[in-house]
Every structure is written in structure tokens, then in C-alpha cells.
Motif scaffolding. Structure first.
Motif, PDB file in Angstrom:
ATOM      1  N   GLY C 175      70.922  60.026  46.073  1.00 35.36           N
ATOM      2  CA  GLY C 175      69.749  60.625  46.218  1.00 35.36           C
ATOM      3  C   GLY C 175      69.785  61.975  46.524  1.00 35.36           C
ATOM      4  N   SER C 176      71.006  62.558  46.749  1.00 36.02           N
ATOM      5  CA  SER C 176      71.297  64.180  47.067  1.00 36.02           C
ATOM      6  C   SER C 176      71.134  64.810  45.706  1.00 36.02           C
ATOM      7  N   LEU C 177      70.799  66.121  45.831  1.00 33.28           N
ATOM      8  CA  LEU C 177      70.654  67.160  44.527  1.00 33.28           C
ATOM      9  C   LEU C 177      71.924  67.246  44.086  1.00 33.28           C
ATOM     10  N   GLN C 178      72.256  67.314  42.441  1.00 40.86           N
ATOM     11  CA  GLN C 178      73.400  67.828  42.207  1.00 40.86           C
ATOM     12  C   GLN C 178      73.194  69.526  42.696  1.00 40.86           C
ATOM     13  N   PRO C 179      74.363  70.011  42.828  1.00 39.89           N
ATOM     14  CA  PRO C 179      74.472  71.461  43.331  1.00 39.89           C
ATOM     15  C   PRO C 179      74.024  72.460  42.289  1.00 39.89           C
ATOM     16  N   ARG C 180      73.179  73.244  42.582  1.00 40.44           N
ATOM     17  CA  ARG C 180      72.880  74.220  41.610  1.00 40.44           C
ATOM     18  C   ARG C 180      74.035  74.894  40.699  1.00 40.44           C
ATOM     19  N   SER C 181      75.050  74.988  41.351  1.00 37.84           N
ATOM     20  CA  SER C 181      76.320  75.702  40.646  1.00 37.84           C
ATOM     21  C   SER C 181      76.841  74.807  39.466  1.00 37.84           C
ATOM     22  N   ASP C 182      76.532  73.514  39.367  1.00 35.94           N
ATOM     23  CA  ASP C 182      76.864  72.654  38.237  1.00 35.94           C
ATOM     24  C   ASP C 182      76.024  72.959  37.241  1.00 35.94           C
ATOM     25  N   THR C 183      76.690  72.820  35.926  1.00 33.49           N
ATOM     26  CA  THR C 183      75.783  73.103  34.575  1.00 33.49           C
ATOM     27  C   THR C 183      74.739  71.769  34.482  1.00 33.49           C
ATOM     28  N   GLY C 184      73.584  72.226  34.261  1.00 38.53           N
ATOM     29  CA  GLY C 184      72.850  71.006  33.862  1.00 38.53           C
ATOM     30  C   GLY C 184      72.115  70.795  35.260  1.00 38.53           C
ATOM     31  N   ALA C 185      72.472  71.348  36.307  1.00 41.04           N
ATOM     32  CA  ALA C 185      71.714  70.862  37.685  1.00 41.04           C
ATOM     33  C   ALA C 185      70.301  71.094  37.571  1.00 41.04           C
ATOM     34  N   VAL C 186      69.757  72.392  36.859  1.00 33.48           N
ATOM     35  CA  VAL C 186      68.531  72.346  36.521  1.00 33.48           C
ATOM     36  C   VAL C 186      67.973  72.201  35.356  1.00 33.48           C
ATOM     37  N   ILE C 187      66.988  71.283  35.343  1.00 31.49           N
ATOM     38  CA  ILE C 187      66.338  70.810  33.915  1.00 31.49           C
ATOM     39  C   ILE C 187      65.487  72.036  33.254  1.00 31.49           C
ATOM     40  N   GLU C 188      65.936  72.604  32.406  1.00 36.45           N
ATOM     41  CA  GLU C 188      65.208  73.432  31.913  1.00 36.45           C
ATOM     42  C   GLU C 188      64.095  73.030  30.687  1.00 36.45           C
ATOM     43  N   ASP C 189      64.570  71.889  30.290  1.00 37.32           N
ATOM     44  CA  ASP C 189      63.578  71.436  29.122  1.00 37.32           C
ATOM     45  C   ASP C 189      62.252  70.672  29.889  1.00 37.32           C
ATOM     46  N   THR C 190      61.230  71.282  29.782  1.00 33.74           N
ATOM     47  CA  THR C 190      59.980  70.819  30.115  1.00 33.74           C
ATOM     48  C   THR C 190      59.723  69.402  30.003  1.00 33.74           C
ATOM     49  N   ALA C 191      59.970  68.885  28.791  1.00 37.70           N
ATOM     50  CA  ALA C 191      59.656  67.631  28.354  1.00 37.70           C
ATOM     51  C   ALA C 191      60.281  66.529  29.107  1.00 37.70           C
ATOM     52  N   LEU C 192      61.740  66.925  29.565  1.00 33.73           N
ATOM     53  CA  LEU C 192      62.577  66.118  30.334  1.00 33.73           C
ATOM     54  C   LEU C 192      62.266  66.106  31.925  1.00 33.73           C
ATOM     55  N   HIS C 229      58.310  79.832  33.284  1.00 33.76           N
ATOM     56  CA  HIS C 229      57.845  78.565  33.084  1.00 33.76           C
ATOM     57  C   HIS C 229      57.091  77.854  33.996  1.00 33.76           C
ATOM     58  N   ALA C 230      56.909  78.510  35.048  1.00 35.88           N
ATOM     59  CA  ALA C 230      56.235  77.911  36.153  1.00 35.88           C
ATOM     60  C   ALA C 230      55.011  77.044  36.077  1.00 35.88           C
ATOM     61  N   VAL C 231      54.271  77.944  35.541  1.00 36.40           N
ATOM     62  CA  VAL C 231      52.504  77.699  35.168  1.00 36.40           C
ATOM     63  C   VAL C 231      52.548  76.476  34.076  1.00 36.40           C
ATOM     64  N   GLN C 232      53.481  76.811  33.010  1.00 33.42           N
ATOM     65  CA  GLN C 232      53.476  75.784  31.863  1.00 33.42           C
ATOM     66  C   GLN C 232      53.982  74.453  32.263  1.00 33.42           C
ATOM     67  N   LEU C 233      55.070  74.298  33.006  1.00 33.90           N
ATOM     68  CA  LEU C 233      55.374  73.069  33.432  1.00 33.90           C
ATOM     69  C   LEU C 233      54.600  72.507  34.523  1.00 33.90           C
ATOM     70  N   ALA C 234      53.806  73.249  35.492  1.00 32.97           N
ATOM     71  CA  ALA C 234      52.915  72.675  36.342  1.00 32.97           C
ATOM     72  C   ALA C 234      51.962  72.063  35.505  1.00 32.97           C
ATOM     73  N   ARG C 235      51.519  72.663  34.380  1.00 33.85           N
ATOM     74  CA  ARG C 235      50.101  72.176  33.741  1.00 33.85           C
ATOM     75  C   ARG C 235      50.656  70.981  32.889  1.00 33.85           C
TER      76      ARG C 235
END
Lengths: 254, 254, 254, 254
Positions: C175-192, C229-235
């Protein structure tokens, strides 16, 4: 061959906040006034900006300010001449350290915002800035508005000075700036601003807000670093001056 | 003839707030670590303190700190090595400007409080302090705890260093300080503190918290500038050392 | 009918510096975490943001931070539980004053940046935040990461809490977050990111960084206020949730 | 039976720096003006001072200031009325949070230092302070110099006000204070200060710097919290007033 310096305020980001088109402007100017942490600029930003300016061979100046991050150094404060002297010295030293680490030197000092205006009209505060500059380095050039107390103070102490004019601000007949609160005080039209710059540099003359033609000598023109048209105006202005066979160079450059 | 430096943290007032017995201590010490505005010391205080130290022929050092006025630089912060390097450079420059204006030079640098401890144990941060010092002035002397990462970093870069010891703190067998949270970690008894200082300077030895006699070499002893007994301890310590025929002088002094 | 809160950090401008797409985001979220002057937000910005949020009927929370403008509250500091308690209380009061002046009330509190992480893992600091909230207003809701010390602290004191999850961060099996330093830790793809949000809200489940399906209950989803992409993702996220027949509303809303 | 309030500026320590004789003065006064972090006072100090005042049944006021720690709020700044309003609101909220946590309430607001003087003579800034007070709590009492724009502004908005006079400052015939730069403007002699206080409280009259007897009505007397004689003067003044059968109580007290 005529020559002029083009200066611009840079390094005005702070922490996570970005401001200004520094990289683009460094291609167009000959002197950079770099914030020293009192109105903008943290040590990381200062180092970056100094390095960028040094790499572009742009002369580096300390853009010294009242201590007011929240007000961006634009709010006048009732400070004593002694306070102005020591805050100037502090900021000169801090920025010069980054110059030294980058293998270059501090070339000039220019008060920012409220301090610029205070030192333009109050000779005691102007003397305080000049004394700090002299104590730090008697070769340091003082940038100030043409016909200001600050230039008088620098001259009185034997410091090199540079008289500053603005391409995009209207002047009054006595050489002072029309107050920003007046309609038309800021010249929004790029072509008009370029024309005013050419008049100053090539003829030593401007047309005032009221239509008179008066003499205005300047060693350096101040470009704005922020706003939608900053880079565009800088680009057109530089092109127009080069076309008029004017050499763009920092005041102390050979 | 043996020699030792006596250093003390000075210039720790800020604005309307006073701290420390600077004038009295300047009569007794050979090196002053002067706050640079990040944990204490505003430009007015910095100028005053630099002038006082210069007038007393006391060597001047920059007491560089994390940016934390409210916490007096005593709260550790997770900062990167790059941040440490630029904040050190900034503070070195600022203090050196006052030295230059006073006709003297910056002789050393010593991290303050939390940064002192962080640079003592973390080699990356220690390297950052050392790189800043070297970039500013390769003659600048680095003050740090004997057997610390900071001294190692300075030595690795070829900087002059000074190993620091404390008269009134108990040591452990490995040369580290007993944590302040332990009872007896601070030596309150003046005579005992003087005896420990004499042991360090004359014999290169101390008796640890657990009674062992171990070697401790030091180039400089740190005196405290605040607290009821600061001046009294400094006075007795200096007298005892002079009586033992020890010369009190800054590390770089001839 | 399922419901979820959408929260976002707002009011992160400071002085002359702008940050974030506040106006656009206020149309899409149900809770705003507003900076209180310690990492961002000056009194002028705070008033503006509170008024905008109140006008949009968006619930207002205090985004309390360590005192670190330069580091944007992202640098951990070694502060005591007592310090955390009083800095939280100070910021709660300051923001609540703008709520009161705008005729609304403070609904929640969420620690920012480094303090968010510290209070998620350190129960003593979590208790300090919770005690400050309770002392100020026992109805104040505590926002914290699902399965964090902060939520435990709030629950122990009987405060209302909201478990927070992230649409665009990868989770680990515990349930913890994957560390930001790991590749892929942030989901860039909006659909995902939208898919992950729908999974959390509709099924209480996510697929971890390593492909396991695990349970994750959340009362509120955190949207980012800055970035391209903040607004786009939120929308897109809001649209997808509404299409899935999920009601978007602040936790306390009727 | 006549009554008067005795008020004093407290909580003016900051971080590691101490200022003022708070504990001793709290035994002698009926209203405490507590610093809110802008000129002095950090959250830890604010909590301590609020608790001490509450325990002594001393009425608590917010001593709101311009944002200027280094200048201790004594340097005038050119701020707009809007800026004054939001900085006042911010500080009111912050201090009131500590009151709420201590089970008491904020009773009054008094501008500090430069803001006190600015709000005394500039009606627009005075209105800004009064509007902030009203927006926060229409029962909040405004403390200001007798015959000042600040009191006029408070009265115009229907706020309760308290006219303030000084025991140890000379007045001019128009009710204004003799400038500190004039010799004799500060009454150093304790007996004279006590006599002036008695005159104000019992007869509503003072003798001016030039010997005239003029009317001066006051609801509260301001005592100084710092300086060698602060506690001594407070003690004698209170004793003299009690001997003259004057009741010492906060303006709002039953």
C-alpha cells in the motif's frame, strides 16, 4: 562607431518558482543584472545565472535590493543610509563569490525596484550605495538612471558610472520618467520603442510624452526580462541598432 | 614552544535581538567565527563584528549555516550537496565583502550547528563545503572536528585545515563527542574544562567519559560565546595556557 | 451510488511568482488544499484562493508545511513534535481567518511535502498534527495517505479522516508508494492514470508496480496542480468518474 | 470608581533570542499585545505567551506588524491598504488559534511599530486594519493612539475601541506625541511618569512638553516591556493607581 550597452534583469526565479526568459535574453544583451537573494534569486539560481552569463560573455552586475522577497523589492522601506550601505555590501559579496567560482568578475552594480527609485532621488541613500561599491571594488561600475542622484554619487566618489535609459518608457522634459500611473507611460508598441532607442543611441535625443524633443544621453539601455513581448522587443531592438551600425557592448568592454 | 588557536562563535545577534559577549571574548580569542545571516547576523551586525575583530587582530572566519533563523541553524535539513555548496559560497562571499571593506581578509570557514554535524559525518556534504571554500579561495582554512569527514574533505582538496576540539565536552574513545543527551556530556566545572584543554594542547591527550586516556590532536579549541560562564571560562583557559607557556595564535598567523 | 473527493494543492503562488492552474482546477475538484505562507502563499494569495474556492463551493483545507519557502517545503527538517504542533496551529489559524472573512469555514488539514511524508511514517509527528487539528477544531478532517501514521493518529483522537490515494503514482503491495526514483513510479499516461483512479474508486483495488492486484480504499484522490498535463488529467479523470456514475464531493458534504 | 487598562507588548522573543520581562510584567498588566511572527514571536513563543497570559487572566491582543523581522517592524514600508488588510487578517487568525487552543479568546488588536504610526495618520491604512478586525470578529477591540485615524476608523465601523496613552512620553498641545528625536520626549524619571499616568487616569489631563495643561482621555496606558526600568516603572505605576483607588482592568472586562 557608436556603441551602447543593453542590460536586463536576470536570475529572478526563486526556489520552485520560475520567472523570466533568461536563456533567450542572454543571447541579446551585453550586461546582466543578477538578483542577489533579497528580492529574488537563491544561491542555486545565482550560480546558474552567473555561469550562463559568463558562458555568453555577458558582463555581470549585482542587482541589489531591499530585503523583501514577498514584495519583490518593489515596496519602499524607510531604511537608513547605513542600512543601505551594508545591505549593498552583503549582496555584492554574495554575487561576486559566484563570479569568482565561475572564473569571472563582477562588473557593475544596479539597485533594483524600490531601492533604484530611492537612490535616484535621495542623495544620502545614493551615497550609501556608492560607498559600498567603492569599498568592495573601486572599479565596480554604478548603473543608474540618467540625471539621478545615484550617478552623481558615483561620479563624486570617482567610480565608473553608466547612465541608463529605457526604450519603452515615456520621458518628461526634465529627463525624468513619466509616472507609470499615467496612460501611455509605457510604450507598448514595439516599433515605437525601437525608434526611441535608436533616437537615444544615435542622436542622443528623445521625444517626450508631451511632444518636445529633448537631449537624453545614455550608456546603457534597460530591457525588460519578463512579460509576453520581452524577448521579441529585445530581438528587434538589437537588430535595429546593429543595422544602424551601433556596436552592442558592456560599458567596460574593450 | 607549543601553540593553539582559540576560536569562538561571534556576531550572533540579529536585528533588535542581542546575543553573546562579543566584545569581552574578542580580547581572549585568536579566531572569530562570524555568522553570515543564515542562522544569525544581519548585515549591520556582520559589519560591526568584522570591524571589532579586525581591530583586535583576531582572524575572521565565516560561520556558514543552513538557512534557518528561527531554528538558529540547529535543525538538520535534508539538503543536497549542491545546495550546501552554493549556500556556503553565498555566505563566504557576503562575509568576505565586509572583510574587504574593513581592509582585512577572510581567513577560515567553519560550518555552524546542524551543518557542522552533517558535514562531520557525511562525506558528500563535507566535500561540498570544501569545494565551495576552494572555489572561493584555495588559501581559506577549513575548521572542523578532529577526525571528521569535513577535515578529510579539506585535506583531499589540498586546503589548509584546523582540527577542532572542545574544552568543555566529554569525548568517547573513538574521538567523537559524547552525545549532549548523556549526563555529564558537558563539563560544567571550569577547572575540569581548563584541565582538559591543557591536556589536549600540551600532551595531545584527553581522558574520555569512561576514563580511558586517548590521543586527541587539535589545532584550535572552541570556546562558547554565550551562557553565564562563557567569558569566565575563556579567561581562565587563556590564562592557564599562557602559564603553561602555550602561544595563543590563529593557525595561519606567523 | 459511489462517491469520491478530488483534492488538489492550490494557492502556491508567492509574491510576484505565479504557479498552478488554480482557476481551471477549481472547476474540477471538490477539495482545495491551500498553502498557508510557509512553503508558498502570501496573505494576498491566500485571500484570493479562499474566495475563489468558496465561490465554487469547493471545500477548503489548510496545506500546512515546514517553514521553507526556498525549498518549497520539500526538504525534511529535524523538528520536534512540539514544533510541528505549533506550526500547524499557526497555519490553521491564519488560513481559517480568510475563510471566516469569506463567510465560509475551514474543512480539512493536509500536511504538505516533506511534512506529509514525515507525518506519514513518524507517529509522534503525526500525533502533533492531529493534536493541533483537534485543539483548533475537533470537526476538522485530517487528510493523509491511506495506511499512514497520520490517519492512525487522527483516528486515535476521534477526528474525521480522509484516506488519500494517487491516480498517477504506482503502488507497492503493502500500500506504500513506489519511490519516485524508480522508473515508472509516476504514471505519465493519462489513460492509465484514469484507469487506476476508476479501479480505486469503483473496485477498491489497484494493480501494483509488480502486477499484483491489491486492495486500496480511498476517500479522496489527489490531483496535481502544476505541470503541463495537470488540467487535462483532472478533466479526463472527472469525466471518467462521472461516466462511471461516481459522485464527486468533499468528504463532509451532505 | 475610575478604571484603566494597562497594556504591554509581550512575546517579542524569536527563536534562540530572548527579549522582554514577560513573566514579571504579566503580574502587573491587564492586556497583553502579543507578537504574531511578523516582527517577533515564532509559533513556540506565541503559544507560551498566550498560555501565560491566559493563566494570569490577562486579556490577549494581536500585535500585528509589517513583515520585517530584521527591522523588528519598525521600518515603514510602502504597502497598499489591501496588503495591510490581509496581513492583519493573517496575523489575527494565527494568534487566535493559540487562544482557542488555550481555551481563551482574542480580545483586541493593536498595530505594532511602523504600522502603528502609519495607521495613526493614514486613514486608508487605518480602515484596512479596522476592516480586517471586523471581518475576523466584530467584537474585537481596536487599540490605537488617542485622536488617531485608527480609532476613527474603528469607530466608523462600529468596532469597540480603546484610546491609548503613554505614561513616559511627552505630548504636544494637539494630543500628538513629541517626536522621540526631541530632547526630553521620553520621560526617564519614574516619578514623573507615574504622575503623568495619574493625571491622565484621574483628571483626564496632562501637562504638555511646553507646559500647557490639556485634556487627554485614555482607556488604556501602554507600558514598555523592555529596557532596564520596564518592570520597575510598571510596578510603581500600578501601585500608585491602586492607591488612587483606580481599578486596573481590561476594557472589555466586567
Amino acid at each position: 562607431m557608436k556603441r551602447i550597452d543593453l542590460n536586463c534583469d536576470l536570475g529572478e526565479s526563486f526556489g520552485a518558482w520560475r520567472m523570466g526568459e533568461d536563456a533567450a535574453l542572454l543571447e541579446l544583451i551585453s550586461s546582466a543584472n543578477i538578483a542577489c537573494g533579497f528580492h529574488a534569486g537563491d544561491p542555486t539560481i545565482m550560480q546558474q545565472t552567473v555561469r550562463l552569463a559568463a558562458a555568453r560573455n555577458v558582463a555581470i552586475g549585482a542587482h541589489v535590493s531591499l530585503p523583501d522577497l514577498q514584495g519583490f523589492g518593489r515596496r519602499e522601506m524607510r531604511v537608513s543610509a547605513d542600512e543601505v550601505q551594508v545591505m549593498t555590501l552583503y549582496q555584492l559579496g554574495a554575487l561576486a563569490a559566484f563570479c569568482r567560482a565561475a572564473g569571472t568578475r563582477l562588473a557593475h552594480v544596479k539597485p533594483h525596484g524600490a531601492l533604484y527609485n530611492m537612490a535616484a532621488r535621495d542623495r544620502a541613500l545614493a551615497d550609501a550605495v556608492a560607498r559600498a561599491a567603492q569599498a568592495f571594488d573601486p572599479q565596480l561600475r554604478l548603473f543608474g538612471r540618467a540625471s539621478s542622484a545615484l550617478l552623481d554619487a558615483g561620479t563624486a566618489l570617482g567610480l565608473p558610472v553608466a547612465a541608463e535609459a529605457f526604450a519603452d518608457r515615456r520621458y518628461l522634459a526634465d529627463g525624468s520618467l513619466q509616472p507609470r500611473s499615467d496612460t501611455g507611460a509605457v510604450i507598448e508598441d514595439t516599433a515605437l520603442a525601437v525608434a526611441q532607442a535608436r533616437g537615444i543611441v544615435c542622436d542622443g535625443k528623445i521625444v517626450t510624452a508631451h511632444g518636445e524633443s529633448v537631449t537624453l544621453r545614455a550608456d546603457t539601455l534597460c530591457l525588460h526580462g519578463d512579460g509576453a513581448h520581452a524577448v521579441q522587443l529585445a530581438r528587434e531592438l538589437r537588430a535595429a541598432l546593429e543595422q544602424a551600425n551601433v556596436r552592442i557592448a558592456a560599458p567596460g568592454a574593450p
